[in-house]
Design a protein around this motif. Sequence first.
Motif, PDB file in Angstrom:
ATOM      1  N   THR A  56       0.827  -1.208   0.000  1.00 37.96           N
ATOM      2  CA  THR A  56       0.000   0.000   0.000  1.00 37.96           C
ATOM      3  C   THR A  56       0.860   1.256   0.000  1.00 37.96           C
ATOM      4  OG1 THR A  56      -1.724  -1.180   1.226  1.00 37.96           O
ATOM      5  CG2 THR A  56      -1.824   1.225   1.231  1.00 37.96           C
ATOM      6  N   TRP A  57       1.911   1.244   0.802  1.00 36.88           N
ATOM      7  CA  TRP A  57       2.824   2.395   0.863  1.00 36.88           C
ATOM      8  C   TRP A  57       3.450   2.665  -0.505  1.00 36.88           C
ATOM      9  CZ3 TRP A  57       8.510   1.875   1.225  1.00 36.88           C
ATOM     10  CH2 TRP A  57       9.155   3.112   1.366  1.00 36.88           C
ATOM     11  N   CYS A  58       3.914   1.604  -1.179  1.00 37.93           N
ATOM     12  CA  CYS A  58       4.546   1.775  -2.495  1.00 37.93           C
ATOM     13  C   CYS A  58       3.541   2.283  -3.528  1.00 37.93           C
ATOM     14  CB  CYS A  58       5.148   0.452  -2.961  1.00 37.93           C
ATOM     15  SG  CYS A  58       6.589  -0.088  -2.010  1.00 37.93           S
ATOM     16  N   LEU A  59       2.300   1.812  -3.469  1.00 41.86           N
ATOM     17  CA  LEU A  59       1.299   2.220  -4.461  1.00 41.86           C
ATOM     18  C   LEU A  59       0.733   3.605  -4.185  1.00 41.86           C
ATOM     19  CD1 LEU A  59      -0.688  -1.138  -4.859  1.00 41.86           C
ATOM     20  CD2 LEU A  59       0.973  -0.168  -6.454  1.00 41.86           C
ATOM     21  N   VAL A  60       0.463   3.898  -2.916  1.00 39.83           N
ATOM     22  CA  VAL A  60      -0.218   5.145  -2.575  1.00 39.83           C
ATOM     23  C   VAL A  60       0.755   6.313  -2.446  1.00 39.83           C
ATOM     24  CG1 VAL A  60      -1.609   6.312  -0.815  1.00 39.83           C
ATOM     25  CG2 VAL A  60      -2.116   3.940  -1.437  1.00 39.83           C
ATOM     26  N   TYR A  61       1.875   6.082  -1.762  1.00 39.53           N
ATOM     27  CA  TYR A  61       2.792   7.173  -1.469  1.00 39.53           C
ATOM     28  C   TYR A  61       4.016   7.211  -2.381  1.00 39.53           C
ATOM     29  CZ  TYR A  61       0.159   7.712   2.883  1.00 39.53           C
ATOM     30  OH  TYR A  61      -0.834   7.922   3.817  1.00 39.53           O
ATOM     31  N   ARG A  62       4.336   6.093  -3.063  1.00 38.51           N
ATOM     32  CA  ARG A  62       5.563   6.027  -3.851  1.00 38.51           C
ATOM     33  C   ARG A  62       5.321   5.739  -5.329  1.00 38.51           C
ATOM     34  NH1 ARG A  62       9.588   8.687  -1.537  1.00 38.51           N
ATOM     35  NH2 ARG A  62       8.629   9.102   0.472  1.00 38.51           N
ATOM     36  N   ASN A  63       4.093   5.916  -5.785  1.00 47.12           N
ATOM     37  CA  ASN A  63       3.748   5.871  -7.220  1.00 47.12           C
ATOM     38  C   ASN A  63       3.901   4.506  -7.871  1.00 47.12           C
ATOM     39  OD1 ASN A  63       3.228   8.716  -7.233  1.00 47.12           O
ATOM     40  ND2 ASN A  63       5.445   9.049  -7.284  1.00 47.12           N
ATOM     41  N   GLY A  64       3.924   3.442  -7.090  1.00 49.92           N
ATOM     42  CA  GLY A  64       3.898   2.103  -7.662  1.00 49.92           C
ATOM     43  C   GLY A  64       5.263   1.559  -8.058  1.00 49.92           C
ATOM     44  N   PHE A  65       5.233   0.600  -8.990  1.00 44.96           N
ATOM     45  CA  PHE A  65       6.435  -0.147  -9.355  1.00 44.96           C
ATOM     46  C   PHE A  65       6.753   0.029 -10.839  1.00 44.96           C
ATOM     47  CE2 PHE A  65       4.206  -2.268  -5.942  1.00 44.96           C
ATOM     48  CZ  PHE A  65       5.197  -2.469  -4.998  1.00 44.96           C
ATOM     49  N   GLY A  66       8.017  -0.177 -11.182  1.00 46.43           N
ATOM     50  CA  GLY A  66       8.434  -0.137 -12.574  1.00 46.43           C
ATOM     51  C   GLY A  66       9.891  -0.526 -12.689  1.00 46.43           C
TER      52      GLY A  66
END
Length: 266
Positions: A56-66
């Motif tokens: 949730t932290w990576c998706l909501v606050y850190r713009n997800g993955f790539g």
Amino acid sequence: MSSESLSSVEGEEAQQTIGLISNMEARADHQMTKRFRLLHGIATGLGVTLVVLVLTWCLVYRNGFGWENPDLEFNWHPMLMVSGLIFIYSQAMLIYRTARHGKKRVLKLTHAVLHFVAFIFTVIALKAAFDSHNYATPPKPNLYTLHSWIGLITVILFSYQFLSGFITFLFPGLSREIRSAYLPVHAHFGSAIFFMAIVSAMMGLAEKAIWGVNAYNTYPPEGIFMNFMGVILVCLGAIVIYLINDSTYKRVALPEEEITLTDTTE
């Protein structure tokens, strides 16, 4: 009273005493199992919660993955480290106690597979961390923080633990004496490495919060969210380390445990 009658009475009393002791032992074992299942359930719940919180932290606050953007690639680092080197690793260490009555061969292979999955996650997580530094504009230096030092040492020790465990307990041909002698060392270092993983993750969270969260000292939502992840991480580590070190929960050896993996009669 005749000697035969006296002997009969004494025999009945002895049987009653044995039965009473057996019942007491059975009740104690039942209570111990209930307590372990409760604590293991809490630890598993905390582990799943922690993984969900990091996601949730990576998706909501850190713009997800790539993989193209260095900042987004970095997010794979905490996600995979927490999933592999903390959650999956903890379940791998506890498998001999959660599946107390399983066949030793199955438990060994499950233990090894979980370690292997954790190892793969760790390798990808390290690549993500180094890539996010090397491909940043401008490039960032590597391995200058205490988190990176402790983290890298933890990964090296974990890799050695996995390799030595595979050679000692799964590799055909090693004697029972060698395996018995190395088992306490393997168990002790497994617990120590997990503790180091918890410490490293805590330092990583602290570094990211201080350097990556704007106005962290003003209690922003992301900072509070990350602090909560740290609390969950500490609670998970404390319970898991307790469960793997308390001899009360140690799995009782079964006769089939003496059979090697190469024995076709099992």
